[in-house]
Design an enzyme around this catalytic site. Structure first.
Site, PDB file in Angstrom:
ATOM      1  N   ASP A 149     -20.749  80.690 105.822  1.00  0.00           N
ATOM      2  CA  ASP A 149     -20.791  80.605 106.570  1.00  0.00           C
ATOM      3  C   ASP A 149     -21.692  80.665 107.806  1.00  0.00           C
ATOM      4  OD1 ASP A 149     -19.247  81.528 109.245  1.00  0.00           O
ATOM      5  OD2 ASP A 149     -18.719  83.686 108.013  1.00  0.00           O
ATOM      6  N   GLU A 208     -29.715  90.727 107.010  1.00  0.00           N
ATOM      7  CA  GLU A 208     -29.727  91.707 105.862  1.00  0.00           C
ATOM      8  C   GLU A 208     -31.461  91.435 105.137  1.00  0.00           C
ATOM      9  OE1 GLU A 208     -26.003  90.226 104.028  1.00  0.00           O
ATOM     10  OE2 GLU A 208     -25.798  92.954 103.447  1.00  0.00           O
ATOM     11  N   GLN A 211     -22.729  86.667 118.453  1.00  0.00           N
ATOM     12  CA  GLN A 211     -21.636  87.422 117.825  1.00  0.00           C
ATOM     13  C   GLN A 211     -22.103  88.471 118.550  1.00  0.00           C
ATOM     14  OE1 GLN A 211     -22.407  87.304 113.447  1.00  0.00           O
ATOM     15  NE2 GLN A 211     -20.374  88.315 113.216  1.00  0.00           N
ATOM     16  N   GLU A 225     -21.192  82.476 100.446  1.00  0.00           N
ATOM     17  CA  GLU A 225     -19.632  83.062 100.808  1.00  0.00           C
ATOM     18  C   GLU A 225     -19.482  82.379  99.126  1.00  0.00           C
ATOM     19  OE1 GLU A 225     -17.631  84.091 103.834  1.00  0.00           O
ATOM     20  OE2 GLU A 225     -18.960  84.662 105.214  1.00  0.00           O
ATOM     21  N   ASP A 252     -11.669  84.175 106.937  1.00  0.00           N
ATOM     22  CA  ASP A 252     -13.237  84.624 106.918  1.00  0.00           C
ATOM     23  C   ASP A 252     -13.043  85.263 106.277  1.00  0.00           C
ATOM     24  OD1 ASP A 252     -15.838  84.510 105.370  1.00  0.00           O
ATOM     25  OD2 ASP A 252     -16.760  84.911 107.015  1.00  0.00           O
ATOM     26  N   ARG A 279     -26.276  85.145 115.072  1.00  0.00           N
ATOM     27  CA  ARG A 279     -25.970  86.606 115.170  1.00  0.00           C
ATOM     28  C   ARG A 279     -25.962  86.769 116.908  1.00  0.00           C
ATOM     29  NH1 ARG A 279     -23.703  87.285 110.993  1.00  0.00           N
ATOM     30  NH2 ARG A 279     -24.738  86.877 109.166  1.00  0.00           N
ATOM     31  N   THR A 302     -18.758  75.313 109.368  1.00  0.00           N
ATOM     32  CA  THR A 302     -19.247  76.356 107.924  1.00  0.00           C
ATOM     33  C   THR A 302     -19.322  75.051 106.854  1.00  0.00           C
ATOM     34  OG1 THR A 302     -17.034  77.599 108.557  1.00  0.00           O
ATOM     35  CG2 THR A 302     -17.150  77.218 106.508  1.00  0.00           C
ATOM     36  N   LYS A 341     -19.210  81.412 115.073  1.00  0.00           N
ATOM     37  CA  LYS A 341     -19.126  80.726 114.086  1.00  0.00           C
ATOM     38  C   LYS A 341     -18.128  79.531 113.290  1.00  0.00           C
ATOM     39  CE  LYS A 341     -19.027  85.557 111.819  1.00  0.00           C
ATOM     40  NZ  LYS A 341     -20.145  85.591 110.249  1.00  0.00           N
ATOM     41  N   HIS A 400     -22.550  94.526 101.847  1.00  0.00           N
ATOM     42  CA  HIS A 400     -23.340  93.912 102.971  1.00  0.00           C
ATOM     43  C   HIS A 400     -22.422  94.351 104.627  1.00  0.00           C
ATOM     44  CE1 HIS A 400     -22.863  90.110 105.617  1.00  0.00           C
ATOM     45  NE2 HIS A 400     -21.657  90.483 105.774  1.00  0.00           N
ATOM     46  N   GLU A 427     -23.993  82.903 106.226  1.00  0.00           N
ATOM     47  CA  GLU A 427     -23.997  83.554 105.272  1.00  0.00           C
ATOM     48  C   GLU A 427     -23.272  82.543 103.896  1.00  0.00           C
ATOM     49  OE1 GLU A 427     -20.465  85.307 107.192  1.00  0.00           O
ATOM     50  OE2 GLU A 427     -21.672  86.390 108.329  1.00  0.00           O
TER      51      GLU A 427
HETATM   52 MN    MN Z   1     -18.834  84.762 106.722  1.00  0.00          MN
END
Ligand code: MN
Length: 403
Positions: free
Chosen positions: A225, A352, A232, A193, A117, A229, A249, A245, A124, A191
């Site tokens: 993804d 975000e 993480q 993507e 990834d 948080r 996925t 993560k 971002h 996420e």
């Molecule tokens: Mn990602």
């Protein structure tokens, strides 16, 4: 004759023809299918019925043999499929081989080999930098404009759209906590993507140059993804994302061949830093893709990230991924990184969109910072196609269940 007579402007018309793998009700037998409108064509059965030389390649339970066959074969198969579904002479033969999407099960379309990834959206990266390093003088780290940042993920937990996602548990520690605690993530995020699917392998020790991107990459799909948080934030220093993560996925059930996206190719944003030769694409044909993504939570659109704003292209990511001699395998998958545009309603993560929970989203069913159990996240997208048509990308959806 139906189902060949599609509504005008159908984004899954004969100009698109994405590939997937399906099974019929009550059957365990998986086989390659091609989407036409809201139907799926049994591609192997069609090839057999029409005496095509590609019957053996298509009558398989996975796309991997087709992926491995290479660009000349990809073009031949796509040409044949296009001819079959557009020539009325074949429609009587093909009609019994078209199944309503609502009647079939869709499966992971290929065996995922390695999964990587990336982190290719400048917007971002700057948003994440501002949130996680509020005291830093530059929201971008010094390496960001020089190489496509990435990490190796977990291919075994790549799941097909529609698969439930169990809320992961793990360690978290807020800066104000005296010690870490263990439990279900309280900051589960998405996420938005785009995933790129490698078909043709490369030789170990031999980098893949920018110009060979289309010889190796078969197509693309939407990818979510899922990211915890809180896990993480506590684990990622110094080696990057790990358990935050690797739990899941999600990818779309439909892989759109790059050949369907010729009209969607665009130049990436202007480069503000000179690039080393293996990444320098200034003299090459445009390698960006104009994909208009939409992110919905429980059916409510919360963001519309534009893929055309990505600073690094998929070709540059592939060149970087292999520049040290690492080889490609059929079924390798790499994610673009969260797609976020410059505007607030173009951000591809709740991190975000809510500024790490500070500014909750107002949804019809209540406020949202991070995901709650039962929430359904759906990514969809389209790209400009031929003659003003849209090329629809298969959606990727998933429901969060309690851990
Ligand atoms: Mn990602």
């Amino acid at each position: 004759m139906p189902p060949f007579d599609l509504p005008e402007g159908d984004p899954f018309g004969p100009h698109n023809l994405p590939y997937g793998v399906f099974s019929l009700p009550g059957s365990q037998e998986r086989t390659v299918g091609v989407r036409l409108g809201d139907h799926v064509l049994d591609a192997g059965a069609a090839a057999r019925a029409l005496g095509s030389p590609h019957a053996a390649l298509l009558g398989r339970p996975t796309l991997n043999p087709l992926l491995a066959a290479g660009r000349t074969t990809w073009s031949q198969v796509r040409g044949a499929l296009t001819a079959w579904v557009t020539d009325p002479a074949h429609h009587e033969t093909l009609a019994p081989l078209l199944h309503p999407l609502s009647s079939v099960s869709l499966h992971l379309p290929f065996e995922v080999a390695d999964y990587v990834d990336f982190y290719a959206s400048e917007h971002h990266a700057r948003n994440a930098g501002a949130i996680f390093r509020p005291d830093a003088t530059d929201t971008l780290l010094p390496n960001w404009k020089h190489l496509p940042i990435g990490y190796h993920g977990r291919s075994g937990t790549v799941v097909v759209s529609g698969t439930d996602v169990v809320r992961p548990s793990g360690q978290r520690k807020a800066p104000t906590d005296a010690a870490p605690v263990f439990g279900p993530s309280v900051r589960l995020d998405i996420e938005a993507e785009v995933g790129f699917v490698v078909g043709v392998p490369s030789r170990h020790g031999k980098p893949v140059p920018l110009t060979d991107f289309r010889e190796h990459v078969f197509g693309l799909c939407l990818l979510n993804d899922w990211s915890a948080r809180d896990i993480q934030a506590w684990e990622y220093v110094p080696l990057g994302p790990f358990l935050a993560k690797s739990f899941a996925t999600s990818i779309s059930a439909w892989i759109t061949p790059l050949e369907a996206l010729e009209q969607a190719r665009v130049s990436p944003p202007e480069r503000t830093h000179p690039l080393l030769p293996y990444l320098d694409d200034t003299a090459l044909e445009p390698a960006g893709y104009d994909l208009r993504i939409s992110v919905a939570v429980n059916g409510h659109v919360v963001s519309e990230p534009p893929f055309s704003t990505m600073y690094w292209t998929a070709a540059q990511q592939l060149a970087h991924l292999t520049v040290n001699g690492a080889s490609l395998r059929t079924g390798d998958l790499y994610g673009s990184g969260t797609v976020s545009g410059p505007a607030e309603n173009q951000r591809g993560s709740l991190l975000e969109l809510t500024w790490n929970g500070r500014d909750p989203l107002e949804l019809p069913d209540g406020k949202r910072t991070y995901l709650e159990d039962g929430d359904v996240v759906t990514l969809s997208a389209w790209a400009p196609g031929p003659d003003g048509l849209r090329v629809g990308l298969g959606e990727v959806t998933g429901r969060v269940t309690a851990g």
